[in-house]
Write an enzyme that holds these catalytic residues in place. Structure first.
Site, PDB file in Angstrom:
ATOM      1  N   LYS A 173       0.932  -1.366   0.072  1.00  0.00           N
ATOM      2  CA  LYS A 173      -0.023  -0.036   0.029  1.00  0.00           C
ATOM      3  C   LYS A 173       0.727   1.380   0.158  1.00  0.00           C
ATOM      4  O   LYS A 173       0.450   2.295  -0.772  1.00  0.00           O
ATOM      5  CB  LYS A 173      -0.776  -0.107   1.237  1.00  0.00           C
ATOM      6  CG  LYS A 173      -2.204  -1.065   0.931  1.00  0.00           C
ATOM      7  CD  LYS A 173      -3.356  -0.185   1.472  1.00  0.00           C
ATOM      8  CE  LYS A 173      -4.560  -0.936   0.777  1.00  0.00           C
ATOM      9  NZ  LYS A 173      -4.612  -2.323   1.415  1.00  0.00           N
ATOM     10  N   ARG A 174       1.815   1.123   0.910  1.00  0.00           N
ATOM     11  CA  ARG A 174       2.836   2.257   0.884  1.00  0.00           C
ATOM     12  C   ARG A 174       3.407   2.783  -0.408  1.00  0.00           C
ATOM     13  O   ARG A 174       3.678   3.947  -0.694  1.00  0.00           O
ATOM     14  CB  ARG A 174       4.021   2.066   1.984  1.00  0.00           C
ATOM     15  CG  ARG A 174       4.996   3.289   2.175  1.00  0.00           C
ATOM     16  CD  ARG A 174       5.749   2.623   3.377  1.00  0.00           C
ATOM     17  NE  ARG A 174       6.330   1.351   3.111  1.00  0.00           N
ATOM     18  CZ  ARG A 174       7.437   1.038   2.521  1.00  0.00           C
ATOM     19  NH1 ARG A 174       7.952   2.115   1.914  1.00  0.00           N
ATOM     20  NH2 ARG A 174       7.796   0.002   2.349  1.00  0.00           N
TER      21      ARG A 174
END
Ligand code: GLU
Length: 474
Positions: A243-244
């Site tokens: 996600k990052r």
């Protein structure tokens, strides 16, 4: 095989359209459009527990927003279960599949043994040649594929090259579960065949599936489609996408203020190259796309590059369309900026007028909106720290002296205001910045804004003067 290219995008509706899926869809779409073929959409909803209508809607919305249309109605895989069963029964009848009665305990034991011997689990084929009359009573069997025991399975992949598996590595996979439902492996083959798919382009996490699926194609005497397995997307640091790193749904990119044409342009270059060209219009992508341009190493997701492309495409975009694009994400980004879900008409007009100055520097629609915040700030404007430091006594005195000159301008636009401010600076012997900086602070509440004279022109005479007068008072 017919001459027409038929591709497909086959998402599992267990979540949003994530960025890797969007790229797969784009590549399939481009391949089809390039060759005047068709791209089909198949919703692989056979996992009934995890498939949701919300995910289907999100995937369709994501594709539409990206401008990737598909041909014909979307096919729902689960609705075709009867046809999948029919093919499994045909394989049974031809002796190319068999009933397996191995119990859960037996399978667990097989798994434990494989683990202890540190080798991958392979079903040992214990029911492959047994007579069904030996079937234990009351056990519902699965149907397993009779995979070849000797030799090799080869996939001639357009991206990965020739990939070979020893058939010893590929065990007898399940085609129908004991409740009669088809497995993914069977459903994909039957659907791709029945839908006339000629080219399968998908992530390389499906490469081993390609070998197993090829075996099923061969057993059925069907042509194996052209295959192209694209390397997955990694983060900027080379690690698997999280996600990052940007492993988000397409709707998140929309809300972050990216234009669909920018995301398309970014995605097409993520794993595909055409010389060193970076900027592509949609037509240019269609004209240039080919499987040969897909690289074999993992592409790295790079937000900086995406932002730069987005800035480029925003500058290319007509001002009214940019304001429309802003308005589509206003429900998401407006409230925290004191705006409702749509622009009031007078603000809309000012936004359009302000776009030329704003879009030169913004990289996302969110930055564009933040740059425009001076337009709807209520008077007297709250000053940020730098702005209030700039507005000392001397600066306020300069503003007060300038106000009557601005009031008298006819017309009041970027040119006339600039001329007036320059003349004032010269006559009073101060640098232009010493007048312009406090003016910018007084008009926007910040020290960074689009070009000052654009700000004045967009605010118009009365609002400009009102904001300046607010600062005359000590
Ligand atoms: N439904 C699979 C997925 O979402 C894709 C299957 C395929 O492309 O063959 O990963």
């Amino acid at each position: 095989m017919s001459d027409t290219i038929v591709t497909r995008f086959a998402p599992s509706p267990t979540g949003f359209l994530h960025i890797g899926g969007a790229r797969t869809a784009l590549f399939n779409w481009l391949l089809a459009r390039r060759h005047g073929g068709r791209m089909l959409l198949r919703i692989e909803d056979t996992d009934r527990e995890r498939s949701t209508d919300a995910a289907i809607a999100a995937i369709l919305d994501g594709l539409s927003w990206l401008g990737l249309d598909w041909d014909g109605e979307a096919v729902h895989q689960f609705a075709r279960a009867e046809r999948h069963r029919e093919v499994a029964l045909q394989l049974l009848a031809e002796g190319k599949a068999y009933y397996c009665y191995a119990s859960q305990d037996e399978l667990t034991e097989m798994r434990e043994r494989a683990k202890a011997e540190k080798r991958p689990l392979r079903y040992d084929g214990r029911w492959r040649d047994r007579d069904p009359s030996e079937a234990p009573a009351g056990v519902k069997p699965v149907v397993r594929f009779k995979a070849p025991l000797e030799g090799e399975t080869v996939v001639e992949d357009r991206v990965q090259g020739r990939v070979t598996w020893s058939n010893k590595e590929l065990d007898d996979l399940v085609l129908l579960r004991s409740d009669g439902t088809p497995t993914y492996m069977l459903a994909v083959v039957v659907d791709d065949h029945d839908m006339g798919v000629t080219h399968i382009v998908r992530g390389d996490d499906h490469l081993t599936n390609a070998a197993r699926q090829s075996q099923i194609y061969h057993a059925l005497g069907w042509d194996v489609p052209v295959m192209a397995h694209i390397p997955l997307i990694h983060g900027a640091d080379g690690a698997k996408l999280s996600k990052r790193h940007g492993a988000l749904g397409v709707e998140a990119y929309r809300a972050m203020g990216y234009l669909p044409e920018a995301l398309r342009n970014y995605l097409v270059r993520l794993g595909w190259a055409h010389g060193d060209q970076e900027i592509f219009t949609t037509q240019e992508m269609i004209d240039a796309f080919d499987l040969g341009g897909i690289g074999r190493s993992a592409a790295r997701f790079d937000f900086v590059k995406l932002e730069a492309l987005n800035g480029h495409w925003m500058r290319q975009t007509d001002d009214v369309r940019l304001v429309d694009a802003l308005e589509t994400i206003l429900p998401e980004i407006g409230p925290e900026r004191g705006l409702g879900p749509t622009f009031p008409p007078d603000l809309r007009g000012r936004l359009v007028a302000a776009m030329p100055g704003l879009k030169e520097r913004a990289r996302t629609l969110v930055e564009l909106l933040d740059g425009a915040a001076y337009l709807w700030r209520a008077r007297p404007l709250a000053m940020d720290e730098k702005a209030s430091r700039l507005l000392d006594g001397a600066a306020r005195a300069r503003i007060a002296a300038l106000v009557p000159r601005l009031e008298a301008l006819e017309p009041f636009d970027a040119e006339t205001t600039e001329a007036a401010v320059r003349a004032f600076a010269e006559e009073t012997g101060v640098k232009l910045g010493q007048v312009a900086q406090p003016l910018r602070a007084a008009l926007t509440g910040t020290t960074t804004s689009p070009p000052l004279f654009d700000v004045m022109a967009v605010l118009g005479r009365s609002e400009t003067l009102a904001r300046l007068r607010d600062q005359e008072k000590p």
